[in-house]
Design a protein around this motif. Sequence first.
Motif, PDB file in Angstrom:
ATOM      1  N   VAL A  32       0.564 -13.233  -3.825  1.00  0.00           N
ATOM      2  CA  VAL A  32       1.734 -12.942  -2.981  1.00  0.00           C
ATOM      3  C   VAL A  32       1.992 -11.264  -2.539  1.00  0.00           C
ATOM      4  O   VAL A  32       2.096 -10.875  -1.900  1.00  0.00           O
ATOM      5  CB  VAL A  32       3.154 -13.794  -2.154  1.00  0.00           C
ATOM      6  CG1 VAL A  32       3.741 -12.940  -1.453  1.00  0.00           C
ATOM      7  CG2 VAL A  32       3.051 -15.441  -2.304  1.00  0.00           C
ATOM      8  N   VAL A  33       2.687 -10.702  -3.739  1.00  0.00           N
ATOM      9  CA  VAL A  33       3.233  -9.664  -3.796  1.00  0.00           C
ATOM     10  C   VAL A  33       1.783  -8.490  -3.599  1.00  0.00           C
ATOM     11  O   VAL A  33       1.901  -7.465  -2.354  1.00  0.00           O
ATOM     12  CB  VAL A  33       3.554  -8.834  -4.922  1.00  0.00           C
ATOM     13  CG1 VAL A  33       3.891  -7.246  -4.865  1.00  0.00           C
ATOM     14  CG2 VAL A  33       4.829  -9.415  -5.227  1.00  0.00           C
ATOM     15  N   PHE A  38      -1.503  -5.148   0.440  1.00  0.00           N
ATOM     16  CA  PHE A  38      -3.038  -5.245   1.640  1.00  0.00           C
ATOM     17  C   PHE A  38      -1.875  -4.776   2.895  1.00  0.00           C
ATOM     18  O   PHE A  38      -2.913  -4.219   3.880  1.00  0.00           O
ATOM     19  CB  PHE A  38      -3.383  -5.947   1.452  1.00  0.00           C
ATOM     20  CG  PHE A  38      -4.458  -5.375   0.518  1.00  0.00           C
ATOM     21  CD1 PHE A  38      -5.634  -4.484   1.081  1.00  0.00           C
ATOM     22  CD2 PHE A  38      -4.456  -5.955  -1.277  1.00  0.00           C
ATOM     23  CE1 PHE A  38      -6.841  -4.053  -0.804  1.00  0.00           C
ATOM     24  CE2 PHE A  38      -5.329  -5.565  -2.439  1.00  0.00           C
ATOM     25  CZ  PHE A  38      -6.052  -4.385  -2.277  1.00  0.00           C
ATOM     26  N   ALA A  39      -1.447  -5.570   3.339  1.00  0.00           N
ATOM     27  CA  ALA A  39      -0.863  -6.076   5.415  1.00  0.00           C
ATOM     28  C   ALA A  39      -0.489  -4.953   5.487  1.00  0.00           C
ATOM     29  O   ALA A  39      -0.667  -4.053   6.348  1.00  0.00           O
ATOM     30  CB  ALA A  39      -0.134  -7.448   4.980  1.00  0.00           C
ATOM     31  N   ILE A  44      -1.026   0.742   8.367  1.00  0.00           N
ATOM     32  CA  ILE A  44      -0.604   1.831   8.309  1.00  0.00           C
ATOM     33  C   ILE A  44      -1.605   2.603   8.528  1.00  0.00           C
ATOM     34  O   ILE A  44      -1.830   3.042   9.314  1.00  0.00           O
ATOM     35  CB  ILE A  44      -0.119   2.618   6.935  1.00  0.00           C
ATOM     36  CG1 ILE A  44       1.567   1.824   7.029  1.00  0.00           C
ATOM     37  CG2 ILE A  44      -0.413   3.951   6.480  1.00  0.00           C
ATOM     38  CD1 ILE A  44       2.129   1.598   5.044  1.00  0.00           C
ATOM     39  N   LEU A  45      -2.762   1.135   7.878  1.00  0.00           N
ATOM     40  CA  LEU A  45      -4.230   2.331   8.429  1.00  0.00           C
ATOM     41  C   LEU A  45      -4.824   1.951   9.925  1.00  0.00           C
ATOM     42  O   LEU A  45      -5.668   2.734  10.509  1.00  0.00           O
ATOM     43  CB  LEU A  45      -5.126   1.333   7.354  1.00  0.00           C
ATOM     44  CG  LEU A  45      -5.266   2.524   6.062  1.00  0.00           C
ATOM     45  CD1 LEU A  45      -6.205   1.647   5.649  1.00  0.00           C
ATOM     46  CD2 LEU A  45      -5.377   3.752   6.049  1.00  0.00           C
ATOM     47  N   GLY A  46      -3.721   1.186  10.570  1.00  0.00           N
ATOM     48  CA  GLY A  46      -3.499   0.861  12.141  1.00  0.00           C
ATOM     49  C   GLY A  46      -3.778   1.251  13.136  1.00  0.00           C
ATOM     50  O   GLY A  46      -3.539   2.117  13.809  1.00  0.00           O
ATOM     51  N   LEU A  68     -12.356  -3.370  -0.661  1.00  0.00           N
ATOM     52  CA  LEU A  68     -11.684  -3.405  -1.970  1.00  0.00           C
ATOM     53  C   LEU A  68     -10.987  -4.435  -1.802  1.00  0.00           C
ATOM     54  O   LEU A  68     -10.868  -5.369  -2.698  1.00  0.00           O
ATOM     55  CB  LEU A  68     -10.880  -2.198  -1.756  1.00  0.00           C
ATOM     56  CG  LEU A  68      -9.737  -2.566  -3.122  1.00  0.00           C
ATOM     57  CD1 LEU A  68     -10.891  -2.436  -5.141  1.00  0.00           C
ATOM     58  CD2 LEU A  68      -7.933  -1.331  -3.420  1.00  0.00           C
ATOM     59  N   PHE A  69     -10.123  -4.676  -1.165  1.00  0.00           N
ATOM     60  CA  PHE A  69      -9.576  -6.296  -0.723  1.00  0.00           C
ATOM     61  C   PHE A  69      -9.913  -7.182  -0.505  1.00  0.00           C
ATOM     62  O   PHE A  69      -9.600  -8.763  -1.039  1.00  0.00           O
ATOM     63  CB  PHE A  69      -9.108  -6.353   1.182  1.00  0.00           C
ATOM     64  CG  PHE A  69      -7.933  -7.090   0.918  1.00  0.00           C
ATOM     65  CD1 PHE A  69      -6.554  -7.866   0.240  1.00  0.00           C
ATOM     66  CD2 PHE A  69      -9.178  -8.041   2.530  1.00  0.00           C
ATOM     67  CE1 PHE A  69      -6.134  -8.668   0.994  1.00  0.00           C
ATOM     68  CE2 PHE A  69      -7.767  -8.922   2.537  1.00  0.00           C
ATOM     69  CZ  PHE A  69      -6.783 -10.340   1.765  1.00  0.00           C
TER      70      PHE A  69
END
Length: 104
Positions: A32-33, A38-39, A44-46, A68-69
């Motif tokens: 979950v963490v 990653f979300a 931020i990357l978006g 990586l994800f």
Amino acid sequence: MSAAPAPTKRAGVFRDVIDSIFEPGVNRGVLVVMNGAFAGLFAILGYLLFATRLNIHVCALTVIAALLFAAIQWFIREVAAVQKPPAAAGAAAAQPPRQKKKKL
């Protein structure tokens, strides 16, 4: 009059993360963490992709983060599949092998 047992509470996500330090494998709290982190990274990357008008460096970072994800998710599924033996294989291993009849 007897005292009723206290209801057990779920430990929580952060308690699961701390407990996972001392346990083999990955528990639900860690997943979950990690997925939340990653979300946040993808959010931020978006924003950076929009703000920098598709800068090539930000595009490359987004692709690297996505790969990586995906690799981490694949690895976690493979480890879980190895740790959990299939039910059909366990039942087949419990039975002795049959011997073939010889032709005369």
